[in-house]
Design a protein around this motif. Sequence first.
Motif, PDB file in Angstrom:
ATOM      1  N   ASP A  32      11.401  11.736 -10.027  1.00  0.00           N
ATOM      2  CA  ASP A  32      10.807  11.634 -11.382  1.00  0.00           C
ATOM      3  C   ASP A  32      11.738  11.016 -12.569  1.00  0.00           C
ATOM      4  O   ASP A  32      11.514  11.368 -13.941  1.00  0.00           O
ATOM      5  CB  ASP A  32      10.688  13.391 -11.986  1.00  0.00           C
ATOM      6  CG  ASP A  32      12.186  13.773 -11.788  1.00  0.00           C
ATOM      7  OD1 ASP A  32      13.159  13.491 -11.493  1.00  0.00           O
ATOM      8  OD2 ASP A  32      12.102  15.236 -12.233  1.00  0.00           O
ATOM      9  N   ARG A  33      12.670  10.260 -12.246  1.00  0.00           N
ATOM     10  CA  ARG A  33      13.404   9.478 -13.142  1.00  0.00           C
ATOM     11  C   ARG A  33      13.919   8.288 -12.527  1.00  0.00           C
ATOM     12  O   ARG A  33      13.773   7.621 -11.238  1.00  0.00           O
ATOM     13  CB  ARG A  33      14.794  10.429 -13.423  1.00  0.00           C
ATOM     14  CG  ARG A  33      15.789  10.298 -12.191  1.00  0.00           C
ATOM     15  CD  ARG A  33      16.924  11.253 -12.543  1.00  0.00           C
ATOM     16  NE  ARG A  33      17.987  11.041 -11.547  1.00  0.00           N
ATOM     17  CZ  ARG A  33      19.178  10.393 -11.719  1.00  0.00           C
ATOM     18  NH1 ARG A  33      19.200   9.383 -12.597  1.00  0.00           N
ATOM     19  NH2 ARG A  33      20.015  10.386 -10.557  1.00  0.00           N
TER      20      ARG A  33
ATOM     21  N   ASP B  37       0.836  -1.290   0.027  1.00  0.00           N
ATOM     22  CA  ASP B  37       0.163   0.074   0.062  1.00  0.00           C
ATOM     23  C   ASP B  37       0.961   1.333   0.024  1.00  0.00           C
ATOM     24  O   ASP B  37       0.535   2.275  -0.769  1.00  0.00           O
ATOM     25  CB  ASP B  37      -1.021  -0.160   1.255  1.00  0.00           C
ATOM     26  CG  ASP B  37      -2.122  -1.001   0.839  1.00  0.00           C
ATOM     27  OD1 ASP B  37      -2.383  -1.372   0.071  1.00  0.00           O
ATOM     28  OD2 ASP B  37      -2.634  -1.271   2.200  1.00  0.00           O
ATOM     29  N   LEU B  38       1.932   1.205   1.027  1.00  0.00           N
ATOM     30  CA  LEU B  38       2.929   2.400   0.923  1.00  0.00           C
ATOM     31  C   LEU B  38       3.390   2.699  -0.730  1.00  0.00           C
ATOM     32  O   LEU B  38       3.456   3.581  -0.850  1.00  0.00           O
ATOM     33  CB  LEU B  38       3.995   2.226   1.873  1.00  0.00           C
ATOM     34  CG  LEU B  38       5.071   3.380   1.915  1.00  0.00           C
ATOM     35  CD1 LEU B  38       4.641   4.531   2.393  1.00  0.00           C
ATOM     36  CD2 LEU B  38       6.239   2.549   2.773  1.00  0.00           C
ATOM     37  N   LEU B  39       4.014   1.753  -1.109  1.00  0.00           N
ATOM     38  CA  LEU B  39       4.477   1.909  -2.478  1.00  0.00           C
ATOM     39  C   LEU B  39       3.643   2.445  -3.543  1.00  0.00           C
ATOM     40  O   LEU B  39       3.903   3.243  -4.086  1.00  0.00           O
ATOM     41  CB  LEU B  39       5.269   0.488  -2.906  1.00  0.00           C
ATOM     42  CG  LEU B  39       6.263   0.556  -4.085  1.00  0.00           C
ATOM     43  CD1 LEU B  39       7.327   1.370  -3.722  1.00  0.00           C
ATOM     44  CD2 LEU B  39       6.619  -0.816  -4.334  1.00  0.00           C
ATOM     45  N   ASN B  40       2.254   1.853  -3.338  1.00  0.00           N
ATOM     46  CA  ASN B  40       1.153   2.243  -4.389  1.00  0.00           C
ATOM     47  C   ASN B  40       1.033   3.745  -4.111  1.00  0.00           C
ATOM     48  O   ASN B  40       0.842   4.330  -5.212  1.00  0.00           O
ATOM     49  CB  ASN B  40       0.048   1.546  -4.140  1.00  0.00           C
ATOM     50  CG  ASN B  40      -0.983   1.957  -5.301  1.00  0.00           C
ATOM     51  OD1 ASN B  40      -0.683   1.751  -6.558  1.00  0.00           O
ATOM     52  ND2 ASN B  40      -2.080   2.138  -4.919  1.00  0.00           N
ATOM     53  N   ARG B  41       0.889   4.056  -3.003  1.00  0.00           N
ATOM     54  CA  ARG B  41       0.828   5.464  -2.542  1.00  0.00           C
ATOM     55  C   ARG B  41       1.844   6.405  -3.252  1.00  0.00           C
ATOM     56  O   ARG B  41       1.689   7.396  -3.880  1.00  0.00           O
ATOM     57  CB  ARG B  41       0.673   5.962  -1.199  1.00  0.00           C
ATOM     58  CG  ARG B  41      -0.639   5.342  -0.730  1.00  0.00           C
ATOM     59  CD  ARG B  41      -0.897   5.930   0.953  1.00  0.00           C
ATOM     60  NE  ARG B  41       0.054   5.491   1.792  1.00  0.00           N
ATOM     61  CZ  ARG B  41       0.006   4.415   2.561  1.00  0.00           C
ATOM     62  NH1 ARG B  41      -0.725   3.589   2.384  1.00  0.00           N
ATOM     63  NH2 ARG B  41       0.988   4.251   3.439  1.00  0.00           N
ATOM     64  N   ARG B  42       3.103   6.075  -3.093  1.00  0.00           N
ATOM     65  CA  ARG B  42       4.190   6.622  -3.743  1.00  0.00           C
ATOM     66  C   ARG B  42       4.240   6.659  -5.207  1.00  0.00           C
ATOM     67  O   ARG B  42       4.508   7.697  -5.808  1.00  0.00           O
ATOM     68  CB  ARG B  42       5.553   5.910  -3.229  1.00  0.00           C
ATOM     69  CG  ARG B  42       6.861   6.449  -3.814  1.00  0.00           C
ATOM     70  CD  ARG B  42       6.932   8.042  -3.250  1.00  0.00           C
ATOM     71  NE  ARG B  42       8.401   8.369  -3.913  1.00  0.00           N
ATOM     72  CZ  ARG B  42       8.397   9.704  -3.995  1.00  0.00           C
ATOM     73  NH1 ARG B  42       7.460  10.832  -3.628  1.00  0.00           N
ATOM     74  NH2 ARG B  42       9.322  10.347  -4.707  1.00  0.00           N
TER      75      ARG B  42
ATOM     76  N   GLY C 230      -1.276   2.860  -9.242  1.00  0.00           N
ATOM     77  CA  GLY C 230       0.029   3.294  -9.514  1.00  0.00           C
ATOM     78  C   GLY C 230       1.237   2.454  -9.619  1.00  0.00           C
ATOM     79  O   GLY C 230       2.058   2.603 -10.641  1.00  0.00           O
ATOM     80  N   THR C 231       1.054   1.548  -8.758  1.00  0.00           N
ATOM     81  CA  THR C 231       2.186   0.201  -9.027  1.00  0.00           C
ATOM     82  C   THR C 231       2.080  -0.490 -10.170  1.00  0.00           C
ATOM     83  O   THR C 231       3.058  -0.712 -10.896  1.00  0.00           O
ATOM     84  CB  THR C 231       2.070  -0.716  -7.761  1.00  0.00           C
ATOM     85  OG1 THR C 231       2.311   0.084  -6.409  1.00  0.00           O
ATOM     86  CG2 THR C 231       3.068  -1.624  -7.805  1.00  0.00           C
ATOM     87  N   LEU C 232       0.857  -0.879 -10.372  1.00  0.00           N
ATOM     88  CA  LEU C 232       0.693  -1.552 -11.729  1.00  0.00           C
ATOM     89  C   LEU C 232       0.854  -0.648 -13.264  1.00  0.00           C
ATOM     90  O   LEU C 232       1.807  -1.242 -13.921  1.00  0.00           O
ATOM     91  CB  LEU C 232      -0.754  -1.681 -12.065  1.00  0.00           C
ATOM     92  CG  LEU C 232      -1.398  -2.834 -10.959  1.00  0.00           C
ATOM     93  CD1 LEU C 232      -2.960  -3.064 -11.131  1.00  0.00           C
ATOM     94  CD2 LEU C 232      -0.620  -4.142 -11.037  1.00  0.00           C
TER      95      LEU C 232
ATOM     96  N   ALA D 218       1.747   9.148  -6.769  1.00  0.00           N
ATOM     97  CA  ALA D 218       2.026  10.493  -6.707  1.00  0.00           C
ATOM     98  C   ALA D 218       3.249  10.820  -7.342  1.00  0.00           C
ATOM     99  O   ALA D 218       3.764  11.945  -7.705  1.00  0.00           O
ATOM    100  CB  ALA D 218       2.510  10.874  -4.999  1.00  0.00           C
ATOM    101  N   SER D 219       4.161   9.823  -7.795  1.00  0.00           N
ATOM    102  CA  SER D 219       5.327  10.083  -8.415  1.00  0.00           C
ATOM    103  C   SER D 219       5.488   9.001  -9.508  1.00  0.00           C
ATOM    104  O   SER D 219       5.081   7.928  -9.482  1.00  0.00           O
ATOM    105  CB  SER D 219       6.456   9.500  -7.241  1.00  0.00           C
ATOM    106  OG  SER D 219       8.007   9.784  -7.835  1.00  0.00           O
ATOM    107  N   ALA D 220       6.142   9.582 -10.503  1.00  0.00           N
ATOM    108  CA  ALA D 220       6.517   8.826 -11.729  1.00  0.00           C
ATOM    109  C   ALA D 220       7.206   7.612 -11.348  1.00  0.00           C
ATOM    110  O   ALA D 220       7.112   6.407 -11.990  1.00  0.00           O
ATOM    111  CB  ALA D 220       7.008   9.529 -12.851  1.00  0.00           C
TER     112      ALA D 220
END
Length: 204
Positions: free
Chosen positions: A155-156, A140-145, A184-186, A148-150
Amino acid sequence: MITCSTAPNPRRVDIFLAEKGVDVPRTEIELATRAHYAPEHLARFGTHHLPALELTDGETLTETLAICRYFEALHPEPNLMGRDGFEAAKIEQWVRRTEMLVAMPLFYVFRHTHPAMATFEAQVPALAEAHRPRLADGLDLLNRRLTASAYVAGDRFTIADIVAYTTLDFAKVAKVRPDDSHTGTLRWMAELAARPSCARPKRD
């Protein structure tokens, strides 16, 4: 380099080197043979951990991030570990979070449930079950990140993405996957899967 390219830790280094365009001689071993536990391997490298790199002067390195740090110094571009102090710290932060909050509980689940690990581990299914909620929280934490972030650290693409991607790709072996709500993760996994460096290794 002594390695097993299908295992998640060696795969981190393989992806890192592929992104750098660096090739090193490799000796593949099968984990099931336990060749990395042989006395001569332990005497040479001081540990059974893979990958294990021997330099031309006889010095050795193990641990994935240490090996990557060495090659980052030799081949600074493309930069994968931080262009300045703050970015390097941010990348390290996300590497650590991924390792502690996703990879560690995942490996407990895998090592204590997968039949192939029975010869390596005194399996305790209760340990796996205790770590499943922790793993869910980490995902869940990774998905939230990644919503919000590419990329994981910004951003890279960086080594933080390599660590997270190899962890989640390996998670399939433990029958663990981001669910449909982890958009986001998917999204990020699909993008990384298209990178040539992240192609799954082919074994004869």
